[in-house]
Design an enzyme around this catalytic site. Structure first.
Site, mmCIF file in Angstrom:
data_model
loop_
_atom_site.group_PDB
_atom_site.id
_atom_site.type_symbol
_atom_site.label_atom_id
_atom_site.label_comp_id
_atom_site.label_asym_id
_atom_site.label_seq_id
_atom_site.Cartn_x
_atom_site.Cartn_y
_atom_site.Cartn_z
ATOM 1 N N THR A 281 0.831 -1.189 0.000
ATOM 2 C CA THR A 281 0.000 0.000 0.000
ATOM 3 C C THR A 281 0.870 1.245 0.000
ATOM 4 O O THR A 281 1.930 1.273 0.645
ATOM 5 C CB THR A 281 -0.982 -0.005 1.190
ATOM 6 O OG1 THR A 281 -1.847 1.118 1.097
ATOM 7 C CG2 THR A 281 -0.274 0.000 2.520
ATOM 8 N N GLU A 282 0.438 2.262 -0.764
ATOM 9 C CA GLU A 282 1.289 3.431 -1.010
ATOM 10 C C GLU A 282 1.688 4.188 0.246
ATOM 11 O O GLU A 282 2.735 4.848 0.274
ATOM 12 C CB GLU A 282 0.587 4.424 -1.955
ATOM 13 C CG GLU A 282 0.298 3.890 -3.336
ATOM 14 C CD GLU A 282 -1.139 3.472 -3.483
ATOM 15 O OE1 GLU A 282 -1.855 4.100 -4.289
ATOM 16 O OE2 GLU A 282 -1.554 2.533 -2.783
ATOM 17 N N ASN A 283 0.859 4.143 1.271
ATOM 18 C CA ASN A 283 1.158 4.919 2.467
ATOM 19 C C ASN A 283 2.101 4.204 3.427
ATOM 20 O O ASN A 283 2.335 4.694 4.528
ATOM 21 C CB ASN A 283 -0.134 5.305 3.190
ATOM 22 C CG ASN A 283 -0.990 4.114 3.556
ATOM 23 O OD1 ASN A 283 -1.276 3.271 2.717
ATOM 24 N ND2 ASN A 283 -1.417 4.041 4.800
ATOM 25 N N GLY A 284 2.661 3.059 3.004
ATOM 26 C CA GLY A 284 3.777 2.517 3.761
ATOM 27 C C GLY A 284 3.571 1.207 4.474
ATOM 28 O O GLY A 284 3.876 1.079 5.667
ATOM 29 N N SER A 324 7.974 3.851 0.085
ATOM 30 C CA SER A 324 6.935 3.097 -0.606
ATOM 31 C C SER A 324 6.969 3.370 -2.104
ATOM 32 O O SER A 324 6.894 2.443 -2.921
ATOM 33 C CB SER A 324 5.562 3.473 -0.041
ATOM 34 O OG SER A 324 4.556 2.689 -0.631
#
Length: 448
Positions: A281-284, A324
């Site tokens: 997921t892009e937020n880490g 990320s």
């Protein structure tokens, strides 16, 4: 050992001056310094340039500053989560600049590292590249992005020691780590302040050398906005679930996979731990599990890129947004499954904006579309009015050029084989005649 001053919210916000560039950490309301933002909203400080992934939510966080008229410009990647921010931008009340999410994170990291800027393939060939310097490097068109710095950064950490060393909780690193390096004055809102030595060196995410002031503030459910809790009940149509099931067939054991918002999120509900698919997921976060079944929210669980609480599988890891997107651009994500508004017959994708509609946010779509090794688009075959979405040429703003590998709709599966749009499957409940009648793109047929 350095001692970082501990100050009140009121003392902290008094350091922000009219016209300052304010960096605000957080992804949605997760890891968001909401108490600092609300204290700033009680002041007369104005003409601020706000830089953050999104402008909070309606009346919360940065959204409160916006409502007060304290912002003159917003720079971020996803304003759509706050309809008031979208309206202010589209009505010309507040200036704005839209950056892809990974570009924003990397620009902050560059600014914090004293780097003037960088070239990235993300957004090349799209409206967001207009007016920027471009070069072809290693055969790939790339866009120059200057580094970003601010006068003041408000960030949120879970724990700090008295020397200013910071530890973040779960997916709360997001933009906070990079922003801690990229401002002249860094003020940290923190849940707990402990004596030096209580945070072991190997658990320090941000060293105290970056931190100027600490403010203790306790997080409550009301501070988390839409991520405060999650409902486990949702109705899904058979056609949407069929698309998710078909997308799942493309995923292999060991694949690192990123799932976009909308139909792609249904794929996550179909994945079992035995499948061995690693969700990113892009937020880490790497190793995303299913939504919690106890109705818990972001006080107890990490959140995904849709700002929805999720569980963490054994072996999961957390990191910040800059890392990320380095994974994405560095080709360490095997497959991205994303929603789409249009795909054309040369593999161009449009999925982030519709002129005249209240949408304003590209998020991580441009980075994923150009960075993932394989890009699968899931979308309804036509608009509600019957207009085709698989077309000869996209007339909506582009997300990425020549990037799509496969399109899965409720009627058909298309693949780009040797550069040609090829119909390879008919989906359940549809017919070849129906696909031909509702597709305006030129394609060849190679049904399996």
């Amino acid at each position: 050992m350095k001692q970082v001053p501990q100050i009140s919210l009121q003392e902290a916000v008094a350091m922000v001056k009219d016209g300052d560039i304010l960096l605000q950490g957080g992804f949605g309301m997760t890891g968001n310094p909401v108490h600092l933002m609300h204290a700033l909203a009680e002041t007369s400080t104005k003409n601020l340039t706000f830089i953050g992934n999104n402008v909070g939510e309606v009346g919360i966080g940065g959204g409160r500053l916006l409502r007060n008229g304290q912002l003159k410009k917003m720079i971020g990647s996803f304003f759509t989560s706050n309809p008031e921010a979208v309206k202010a931008a589209q009505d010309g009340v507040v200036d704005y600049e839209l950056l892809p999410q990974g570009t924003l994170a990397e620009a902050l990291r560059a600014g914090g590292a004293g780097i003037g800027g960088f070239f990235t393939p993300t957004s090349a060939g799209t409206a967001l590249a207009e007016g920027r310097e471009t070069k072809v490097l290693n055969g790939v068109e790339q866009v120059f992005i200057p580094g970003i710095r601010g006068n003041v950064a408000f960030i949120r950490a879970w724990k700090a020691d008295t020397a200013g060393n910071l530890q973040y909780r779960m997916t709360e690193q997001n933009f906070n780590r990079a922003m801690a390096t990229a401002a002249d004055l860094v003020i940290v809102e923190v849940e707990e302040i402990v004596p030096v030595g209580e945070i072991k060196p190997e658990f320090v995410h941000t060293p105290g050398s970056y931190v100027d002031y600490l403010v203790q503030a306790t997080l409550t459910l009301d501070d988390l906005g839409s991520s405060a809790s999650v409902s486990s009940s949702k109705k899904v149509s058979e056609s949407r679930m069929n698309m998710a099931k078909r997308a799942l067939k493309e995923l292999k054991k060991g694949d690192v996979v990123n799932l976009g918002i909308g139909i792609p999120t249904l794929v996550a509900d179909l994945i079992s731990e035995e499948d061995g698919i690693i969700l990113h997921t892009e937020n880490g976060m790497l190793g995303v599990g299913p939504a919690p079944t106890d109705g818990g929210g972001a006080m107890d669980y990490p959140v995904n890129a849709g700002k929805i609480p999720v569980t963490a599988l054994d072996g999961s890891s957390y990191f910040d947004s800059a890392d990320s997107f380095a994974m994405i651009r560095g080709k360490h994500v095997d497959v991205a499954v994303m929603g789409g508004l249009q795909v054309d017959n040369v593999a161009n994708l449009a999925n982030w904006a519709v002129p005249g509609q209240p949408l304003l946010g590209v998020g991580g779509a441009m980075d994923l579309a150009s960075g993932a090794k394989k890009l699968i688009i899931t979308m309804m075959h036509t608009e509600k009015n019957g207009d085709a979405k698989v077309v000869n040429s996209c007339d909506l703003p582009l997300t990425a050029i020549k990037a799509v590998d496969m399109v899965i709709t409720d009627k058909a599966v298309f693949e780009f084989i040797n550069g040609e749009l090829t119909l390879t499957e008919i989906m359940p409940g549809s017919t070849l005649e129906e696909v031909r009648a509702t597709t305006t793109a030129n394609f060849i047929e190679d049904l399996k």
